[in-house]
Scaffold this active site. Structure first.
Site, PDB file in Angstrom:
ATOM      1  N   PRO A  14      -3.004   2.311  20.252  1.00 12.84           N
ATOM      2  CA  PRO A  14      -1.580   1.722  20.391  1.00 12.84           C
ATOM      3  C   PRO A  14      -1.590   1.303  18.883  1.00 12.84           C
ATOM      4  CG  PRO A  14      -3.051   0.039  21.676  1.00 12.84           C
ATOM      5  CD  PRO A  14      -4.258   1.309  21.421  1.00 12.84           C
ATOM      6  N   SER A  15      -1.106   1.768  18.321  1.00 11.05           N
ATOM      7  CA  SER A  15      -1.577   1.798  16.097  1.00 11.05           C
ATOM      8  C   SER A  15      -1.343  -0.159  16.158  1.00 11.05           C
ATOM      9  CB  SER A  15      -0.113   2.155  16.248  1.00 11.05           C
ATOM     10  OG  SER A  15       0.573   1.139  14.695  1.00 11.05           O
ATOM     11  N   GLY A  16      -2.024  -0.375  14.796  1.00  8.64           N
ATOM     12  CA  GLY A  16      -1.729  -1.450  14.578  1.00  8.64           C
ATOM     13  C   GLY A  16      -1.074  -1.555  12.817  1.00  8.64           C
ATOM     14  N   ASP A  75      -2.658   5.751  -2.955  1.00  8.82           N
ATOM     15  CA  ASP A  75      -2.508   5.437  -2.545  1.00  8.82           C
ATOM     16  C   ASP A  75      -1.785   4.921  -2.908  1.00  8.82           C
ATOM     17  OD1 ASP A  75      -4.067   3.233  -2.111  1.00  8.82           O
ATOM     18  OD2 ASP A  75      -3.226   3.004  -0.191  1.00  8.82           O
ATOM     19  N   ALA A 103     -10.748   8.963   8.131  1.00  8.44           N
ATOM     20  CA  ALA A 103     -10.357  10.299   7.727  1.00  8.44           C
ATOM     21  C   ALA A 103      -9.274   9.916   6.710  1.00  8.44           C
ATOM     22  CB  ALA A 103      -9.702  11.250   9.118  1.00  8.44           C
ATOM     23  N   ASN A 104      -8.886   8.486   6.433  1.00 13.48           N
ATOM     24  CA  ASN A 104      -7.483   8.573   5.487  1.00 13.48           C
ATOM     25  C   ASN A 104      -7.846   8.141   4.213  1.00 13.48           C
ATOM     26  OD1 ASN A 104      -8.151   6.433   5.881  1.00 13.48           O
ATOM     27  ND2 ASN A 104      -6.498   6.066   6.818  1.00 13.48           N
ATOM     28  N   ASP A 131      -6.991   2.122  -3.152  1.00 14.96           N
ATOM     29  CA  ASP A 131      -7.559   1.309  -2.481  1.00 14.96           C
ATOM     30  C   ASP A 131      -7.914   2.734  -1.253  1.00 14.96           C
ATOM     31  OD1 ASP A 131      -5.869   1.001  -0.274  1.00 14.96           O
ATOM     32  OD2 ASP A 131      -6.695  -1.125   0.431  1.00 14.96           O
ATOM     33  N   SER A 145       0.671  -1.131   0.432  1.00 16.22           N
ATOM     34  CA  SER A 145       0.437   0.085  -0.196  1.00 16.22           C
ATOM     35  C   SER A 145       0.870   1.436   0.338  1.00 16.22           C
ATOM     36  CB  SER A 145      -0.659   0.095   1.048  1.00 16.22           C
ATOM     37  OG  SER A 145      -1.835   0.808   1.112  1.00 16.22           O
TER      38      SER A 145
HETATM   39  C1  16G Z   1      -3.733  -0.148   8.519  1.00 13.69           C
HETATM   40  C2  16G Z   1      -5.452   0.248   7.424  1.00 13.69           C
HETATM   41  C3  16G Z   1      -6.330   1.729   7.610  1.00 13.69           C
HETATM   42  C4  16G Z   1      -5.668   2.138   8.984  1.00 13.69           C
HETATM   43  C5  16G Z   1      -4.314   1.738  10.027  1.00 13.69           C
HETATM   44  C6  16G Z   1      -4.477   2.151  10.488  1.00 13.69           C
HETATM   45  C7  16G Z   1      -6.306  -1.257   5.742  1.00 13.69           C
HETATM   46  C8  16G Z   1      -7.055  -1.800   5.110  1.00 13.69           C
HETATM   47  N1  16G Z   1      -6.074  -0.595   6.313  1.00 13.69           N
HETATM   48  O1  16G Z   1      -3.412   0.879   6.856  1.00 13.69           O
HETATM   49  O2  16G Z   1      -7.721   1.164   7.540  1.00 13.69           O
HETATM   50  O3  16G Z   1      -6.257   3.192   8.669  1.00 13.69           O
HETATM   51  O4  16G Z   1      -3.809   0.665   9.488  1.00 13.69           O
HETATM   52  O5  16G Z   1      -2.771   2.129  11.095  1.00 13.69           O
HETATM   53  O6  16G Z   1      -7.372  -1.778   7.387  1.00 13.69           O
HETATM   54  P1  16G Z   1      -2.335   2.682  12.596  1.00 13.69           P
HETATM   55  O7  16G Z   1      -3.286   1.628  13.352  1.00 13.69           O
HETATM   56  O8  16G Z   1      -1.010   2.583  12.329  1.00 13.69           O
HETATM   57  O9  16G Z   1      -2.901   3.791  13.304  1.00 13.69           O
HETATM   58 MG    MG Z   2      -3.835   0.972   0.378  1.00 13.53          MG
END
Ligand code: 16G
Ligand code: MG
Length: 546
Positions: free
Chosen positions: A501-503, A277, A372-373, A281, A65
């Site tokens: 926490p960030s994912g 991006d 929002a992104n 998507d 991505s």
């Molecule tokens: C991933 C997610 C996106 C989310 C972002 C948050 C998908 C396809 N993508 O890119 O939706 O906004 O993670 O990132 O689900 P973060 O957890 O680091 O804030």
């Molecule tokens: Mg993407």
């Protein structure tokens, strides 16, 4: 069994570096491409099992991505084109982290747990983005599938949403469209042309759109699609991949995070621009005003534009369908207020990550979801689609209602309901603006964003010491953190703040909004300090922004 013999042999060609562990995160596996060969092979195996289990075609997309070009990643796509279910995300992690000599054991464990009939046939669709590493990595996926006797269809270079579309077309036996890139262009462009027929006297200027392709797959596919749009949309493409680097100083993530235009785009005053991006998507729009000031039209603005338009059509069509907008905690407070108080639509909030929004949106007749992104789409329930189709055919429908239901019907065809799709969303937005005769400025003026700030804090322990509830809007641990945030928020006007926490990164994210930029910055800083102190921050203490 011979079946497993081949897996055993072929897996040696895709060895796992000892000790490396990776997690199937919010959007699949994602890291430096050099660590991913074994992951790809194993995701080929897992997709084959998933296909046997569901007796359907499964998709595997090789992409990272918006990450830098050196990274890569992989996402699995379930039968209806949605993201793979949570239980199988767990299997993905299990299989990915098995050391070489226990791979077969883990594979058989999944087969047993899921009671998979190995004599079932399997079919896997594979796609990839334009990263240099994607060619060999997608070959590793294909190897994985064939070593378990599955059939593959290699779509080569496609956007992520195109592959989701293909999988859905295949498993609905063509009801969703024809599972080819050409079929995708035809379906979307026909719907777009039907919609724009309802926009009278558009000038060439109004048909013009500047598109930043992030030097990626979206640019390539936009070029392919252009002839299908018969000049009803006149795309000026920049960052088309001919010279620049993928996602470097361009693309939706860069524009959203930096709050500025991408490099290489020649923007005139007030001209509509958008950025995709790296796997197309996600989309954001923007323009600059006569004072040279940059204005971002993000996912919240997109959700507002589209839901307002749909609500109006439902009224005109006399259809009593429930429409809801699904957002995350990152949605600007002004957008939520506008939707609830002015538009009177139901708004619901979920955790971050497309799959959460998607599931919540499935609960309504019409679910509009956007982060929002810029990740998002619209879902129409089966019942809603049926009502709309019946009304189109009903000879007793009067002209005004007929026009509205036909517009709804074309909208259903234009929107990619499997997943957020930059190309489909872009055409949808262009059609709505055209039909309503709106400029980017008119759209922007629907509501004014509250100033906001996002920061990140690194903590020494697992970042999951921060545990949240209420769709990530409140922290339940560490103790005292939420009380501190509540006290800080009270000091400011129209303020809101949360931490999670960030994912995708090893950090804790902090979000704050308030009536002025100074207040938002200062609140974000104070909350960062609270996280740093209560959750074991490392490095220097967060400094004030001003
Ligand atoms: C991933 C997610 C996106 C989310 C972002 C948050 C998908 C396809 N993508 O890119 O939706 O906004 O993670 O990132 O689900 P973060 O957890 O680091 O804030
Ligand atoms: Mg993407």
């Amino acid at each position: 069994m011979a079946q497993f013999e081949e897996v055993s042999q072929k897996s040696k060609l895709h060895p796992k570096p000892e000790g490396l562990t990776l997690q199937y995160g919010t959007a699949g596996f994602r890291t430096h491409a050099k660590h991913l060969d074994h992951i790809m092979f194993r995701m080929g195996l897992l997709a084959t099992l998933r296909s046997k289990k569901t007796k359907s075609t499964i998709g595997v997309m090789v992409t990272a991505s918006h990450n830098p070009e050196e990274d890569n990643g992989v996402k699995l796509i379930d039968p209806m084109g949605e993201m793979v279910t949570a239980a199988w995300e767990g299997y993905a992690t299990q299989l990915a982290n098995a050391e070489q000599d226990s791979l077969l054991k883990e594979l058989k464990d999944i087969i047993k747990k899921e009671d998979i009939d190995m004599s079932e046939p399997a079919s896997v669709y594979v796609g990839k983005d334009t990263r240099p590493s994607s060619a060999s990595l997608s070959q590793a996926v294909l190897d994985g599938v064939s070593s378990l006797g599955g059939k593959t269809h290699d779509y080569g270079l496609v956007t992520t949403p195109q592959l989701h579309y293909m999988v859905c077309c295949c498993n609905t036996h063509g009801c969703y469209g024809s599972p080819t890139v050409e079929g995708y262009y035809q379906k979307l462009s026909q719907a777009f042309l039907q919609l724009t027929q309802n926009a009278l006297n558009r000038t060439d200027d109004q048909k013009r759109l500047l598109v930043d392709g992030a030097n990626g797959i979206g640019a390539l596919k936009m070029r392919e699609m252009e002839p299908f749009l018969r000049s009803e949309l006149q795309v000026v493409l920049s960052n088309d991949g001919s010279s620049g680097k993928l996602n470097h100083m361009c693309g939706a993530d860069y524009v959203k995070v930096q709050q500025k235009a991408p490099q290489g785009m020649n923007m005139g005053v007030g001209e509509r621009c958008c950025s995709f991006d790296g796997d197309a998507d996600r989309i954001v729009y923007y323009y600059t005003d006569s004072k040279g000031c940059f204005h971002l039209l993000d996912g919240d603005k997109i959700a507002t534009l589209i839901s307002t338009y749909l609500k109006e059509l439902l009224t005109q069509a006399g259809l009593n369908l429930q429409i809801a907008v699904v957002q995350t905690a990152y949605a600007n407070g002004s957008s939520t207020r506008y939707l609830e108080d002015v538009m009177k639509v139901t708004v619901c909030c979920t955790k971050t990550g497309v799959k959460h929004l998607h599931h919540a949106a499935q609960e309504y007749d019409i679910g509009v979801y956007f982060e929002a992104n810029g990740h998002g789409t619209v879902l129409f329930s089966k019942a809603a689609q049926k009502q709309i189709q019946e009304l189109v055919k009903d000879p007793n429908t009067n002209d005004e209602r007929k026009r509205a239901v036909k517009l709804l019907e074309s909208t259903i065809n234009l929107i990619n309901q499997t997943v957020g799709d930059a190309i489909s969303d872009m055409l949808m937005i262009e059609a709505v603006l055209a039909i309503r005769g709106m400029s980017a400025q008119d759209w922007d003026a629907i509501y004014t964003d509250l100033p906001n700030r996002q920061l990140k804090v690194t903590v020494c322990a697992d970042r999951r010491v921060i545990d949240t509830t209420d769709a990530e809007r409140r922290a339940v641990s560490p103790e005292g953190l939420q009380d501190t945030i509540d006290t800080l928020v009270k000091k400011y006007k129209s303020a809101r703040s949360f931490v999670r926490p960030s994912g995708t990164e090893d950090v804790v994210r902090v979000y704050a909004e308030a009536d002025t930029q100074e207040s938002a910055d200062s609140l974000a800083h104070e909350v960062s300090l609270a996280v740093y102190r209560l959750a074991g921050g490392i490095g220097d203490e967060p400094k004030p922004l001003h």
